[in-house]
Design a protein around this motif. Structure first.
Motif, PDB file in Angstrom:
ATOM      1  N   ASP A  84       1.200  -1.475   0.347  1.00 44.99           N
ATOM      2  CA  ASP A  84      -0.346   0.048  -0.102  1.00 44.99           C
ATOM      3  C   ASP A  84       0.953   1.244   0.259  1.00 44.99           C
ATOM      4  N   VAL A  85       0.809   2.409  -0.909  1.00 45.41           N
ATOM      5  CA  VAL A  85       1.369   2.989  -0.862  1.00 45.41           C
ATOM      6  C   VAL A  85       0.576   4.235  -1.211  1.00 45.41           C
ATOM      7  N   GLN A  86      -0.626   4.232  -0.265  1.00 48.90           N
ATOM      8  CA  GLN A  86      -1.427   5.701  -0.911  1.00 48.90           C
ATOM      9  C   GLN A  86      -0.758   6.689   0.129  1.00 48.90           C
ATOM     10  N   TYR A  87       0.177   6.327   1.309  1.00 47.73           N
ATOM     11  CA  TYR A  87       0.090   7.375   2.562  1.00 47.73           C
ATOM     12  C   TYR A  87       1.868   8.061   1.088  1.00 47.73           C
ATOM     13  N   LEU A  88       2.609   7.359   1.394  1.00 48.00           N
ATOM     14  CA  LEU A  88       3.333   7.445  -0.257  1.00 48.00           C
ATOM     15  C   LEU A  88       3.022   9.009  -1.045  1.00 48.00           C
ATOM     16  N   ILE A  89       1.972   8.480  -1.788  1.00 41.08           N
ATOM     17  CA  ILE A  89       1.677   9.282  -2.905  1.00 41.08           C
ATOM     18  C   ILE A  89       0.861  10.323  -2.347  1.00 41.08           C
ATOM     19  N   ASP A  90       0.528   9.950  -1.021  1.00 42.79           N
ATOM     20  CA  ASP A  90      -0.536  11.570  -0.327  1.00 42.79           C
ATOM     21  C   ASP A  90       0.963  12.840  -0.131  1.00 42.79           C
ATOM     22  N   GLU A  91       1.624  12.082   0.340  1.00 40.88           N
ATOM     23  CA  GLU A  91       2.975  12.937   0.415  1.00 40.88           C
ATOM     24  C   GLU A  91       3.518  13.524  -0.190  1.00 40.88           C
ATOM     25  N   ALA A  92       3.312  12.763  -1.779  1.00 41.29           N
ATOM     26  CA  ALA A  92       4.398  13.363  -2.920  1.00 41.29           C
ATOM     27  C   ALA A  92       3.314  14.643  -3.453  1.00 41.29           C
ATOM     28  N   GLY A  93       1.877  14.218  -3.343  1.00 40.15           N
ATOM     29  CA  GLY A  93       0.380  15.177  -3.441  1.00 40.15           C
ATOM     30  C   GLY A  93       0.792  16.488  -3.147  1.00 40.15           C
ATOM     31  N   GLU A  94       1.187  16.342  -1.274  1.00 42.45           N
ATOM     32  CA  GLU A  94       1.143  17.708  -0.743  1.00 42.45           C
ATOM     33  C   GLU A  94       2.352  18.328  -0.902  1.00 42.45           C
ATOM     34  N   MET A  95       3.468  17.582  -1.246  1.00 42.08           N
ATOM     35  CA  MET A  95       4.594  18.403  -1.442  1.00 42.08           C
ATOM     36  C   MET A  95       4.581  19.417  -2.922  1.00 42.08           C
ATOM     37  N   LEU A  96       3.865  18.277  -4.261  1.00 46.59           N
ATOM     38  CA  LEU A  96       4.227  19.307  -4.857  1.00 46.59           C
ATOM     39  C   LEU A  96       2.877  20.444  -4.615  1.00 46.59           C
ATOM     40  N   ARG A  97       2.407  20.185  -3.586  1.00 44.69           N
ATOM     41  CA  ARG A  97       1.001  21.319  -3.360  1.00 44.69           C
ATOM     42  C   ARG A  97       1.331  22.538  -2.882  1.00 44.69           C
ATOM     43  N   ARG A  98       2.891  22.827  -1.641  1.00 41.52           N
ATOM     44  CA  ARG A  98       2.769  23.010  -1.168  1.00 41.52           C
ATOM     45  C   ARG A  98       4.217  24.142  -1.492  1.00 41.52           C
ATOM     46  N   GLY A  99       4.894  23.255  -3.119  1.00 39.39           N
ATOM     47  CA  GLY A  99       5.580  24.307  -4.021  1.00 39.39           C
ATOM     48  C   GLY A  99       6.783  23.993  -3.362  1.00 39.39           C
ATOM     49  N   CYS A 100       8.009  24.219  -3.788  1.00 40.69           N
ATOM     50  CA  CYS A 100       9.682  24.668  -3.293  1.00 40.69           C
ATOM     51  C   CYS A 100       9.270  25.239  -1.660  1.00 40.69           C
ATOM     52  N   ASP A 101      10.633  24.199  -0.465  1.00 39.60           N
ATOM     53  CA  ASP A 101      10.693  25.039   0.189  1.00 39.60           C
ATOM     54  C   ASP A 101      11.755  26.708   0.646  1.00 39.60           C
ATOM     55  N   ILE A 102      13.084  26.666  -0.681  1.00 39.35           N
ATOM     56  CA  ILE A 102      14.109  27.201  -1.008  1.00 39.35           C
ATOM     57  C   ILE A 102      13.208  27.921  -2.189  1.00 39.35           C
ATOM     58  N   PRO A 103      13.359  29.506  -2.292  1.00 36.87           N
ATOM     59  CA  PRO A 103      12.774  30.405  -3.150  1.00 36.87           C
ATOM     60  C   PRO A 103      14.116  30.012  -3.746  1.00 36.87           C
ATOM     61  N   ILE A 104      14.318  30.381  -5.612  1.00 34.39           N
ATOM     62  CA  ILE A 104      15.397  30.291  -6.085  1.00 34.39           C
ATOM     63  C   ILE A 104      15.064  30.877  -7.413  1.00 34.39           C
TER      64      ILE A 104
END
Length: 427
Positions: free
Chosen positions: A153-173
């Motif tokens: 079950d990789v649901q949690y992994l997919i959710d975490e990856a999706g949240e990363m995409l929503r949040r965007g990059c942590d360090i402005p470049i």
């Protein structure tokens, strides 16, 4: 990760659903023991996985019995169209996906989860300080049933990856082009001061799941530096991530290994990677490989289904990367070209148009980089060498896919993923 005797492993992070005391119910679709609430109904894992794959489309052949099929005694439908209709009839819908769907779990699994905080086994996840987002659930062995599947079950992994995409990059470049921004993002992901080298002597279930998790999250984080990509609808972003993360990781590990060999950090037949700012290496022919968690056959028996020349071709690719010594901008372009090619080929239609549009824009960025940044107007030979490496990777992936399809025919692996689209072999 779980120890060999346990049935499941789970994340101890606060983002994972808390397991509560439950009562047991049967699957509303097939009548087998229920696992939890999936897509708006109480179902078993098999019906949930079926609906996840087929709930948004109905490409099955029409029912031969006029949509009046009966359920078989062993709990299986012999008609996919009727099975999907039954899912709809009990209220399953892709709009009702439940992130806390794992409420109804077997006693052995619940006991393993309750003991998880008290005894965390040695694993890559605990070794690198990241909680596990992949749940491994092995069925109790039944010698009379050769069709048992180990469920991952990789649901949690997919959710975490999706949240990363929503949040965007942590360090402005700030960078003049998207391609140069991706290159700076790649540097950030690798870390500027890797720690001491660690040697991997065994590659088994825990190590494999941990590396899958790391690779997918690393690619998701890298994509947050891709401005045009972030303007796409969120589900399209997730679909593209599912299609490209394995290909991206393959090229990234080749590049890291080439850099490591130039710096005398690893030798011939050794490959390197960077996980959580830790440098890792292993010997391709000396590492102990344990596949008992996904196959009943030994490594020696599975050689027929493996690519016997892959190690030699990998050595050739590493040498080509060492000779080329691509800059981070060039490597980012190679990654985008390779990944977008597969995403477009896999999904076709609108996704293909998006991939081609991105490739055209990034090609213009690369031209500006050569002409304006490094003063290299005659770069055609260098670009040809970059594409030669990518083409060899594509050929290796194709060979691997042919072998994987043959392995499926003979059913040599007994694993089933909650999200098979994220682990499908590239086309």
């Amino acid at each position: 990760m779980n120890s060999p005797g346990s049935s499941v492993s789970s994340s101890s992070s606060s983002s994972s659903p808390e397991c509560l005391t439950i009562s047991f119910r049967n699957c509303q679709v097939c009548g087998q023991p229920g696992h939890g609430k999936h897509f708006g109904a109480i179902t078993c894992r098999a019906c949930a996985a079926f609906f996840r794959r087929c709930g948004t489309s109905n490409n099955f052949k029409p029912c031969r019995r006029g949509n009046n099929c009966e359920f078989l005694k062993n709990g299986w439908f012999n008609c996919k169209a009727c099975r999907l209709q039954k899912c709809w009839d009990v209220g399953m819908t892709s709009e009702n996906f439940q992130y806390d769907r794992d409420s109804f779990i077997p006693k052995k699994v619940r006991t393993a989860l309750e003991n998880f905080h008290n005894r965390v086994p040695e694993s890559m996840g605990t070794f690198f300080g990241r909680s596990n987002l992949i749940i491994f659930c092995a069925p109790q062995f039944d010698p009379e049933n050769n069709n048992q599947k180990t469920y991952i079950d990789v649901q949690y992994l997919i959710d975490e990856a999706g949240e990363m995409l929503r949040r965007g990059c942590d360090i402005p470049i700030c960078a003049p082009t998207t391609l140069e921004k991706l290159a700076l993002g790649l540097q950030t992901l690798r870390g500027f001061h890797p720690k001491q080298m660690k040697v991997i002597t065994k590659l088994g279930k825990d190590e494999t799941l941990a590396l899958w998790q790391h690779d997918m999250l690393k690619v998701a984080k890298w994509l947050t530096y891709f401005d045009e990509f972030r303007q796409l609808p969120h589900q399209v972003q997730v679909d593209m991530l599912n299609g490209m993360w394995k290909v991206w990781a393959r090229l990234e590990n080749l590049a890291i290994t080439a850099m490591g060999r130039r710096q005398k950090l690893c030798k011939a037949k050794e490959i390197m990677t960077i996980v959580e700012e830790e440098q890792l290496k292993c010997h391709m022919t000396q590492v102990e490989i344990d596949i008992s968690w996904c196959s009943r056959f030994s490594v020696e028996q599975l050689k027929f289904f493996s690519d016997t020349d892959l190690d030699d071709r990998t050595e050739d690719l590493i040498q080509a990367m060492m000779d080329l010594q691509p800059s981070d901008v060039e490597l980012s372009y190679m990654m985008c070209q390779l990944c977008l090619h597969y995403v477009g080929k896999r999904y076709q239609g609108a996704m293909l148009e998006i991939a081609e549009s991105f490739q055209e824009s990034l090609s213009n960025n690369l031209h500006d980089y050569y002409v304006k940044r490094v003063n290299m107007p005659q770069y055609s030979l260098r670009l040809a060498n970059m594409m030669k490496i990518n083409n060899h990777i594509q050929q290796d992936i194709y060979r691997g896919r042919v072998k994987a399809e043959l392995a499926k025919v003979f059913d040599v692996f007994y694993i089933e993923f909650s999200h098979p689209e994220a682990f499908a072999e590239p086309l």
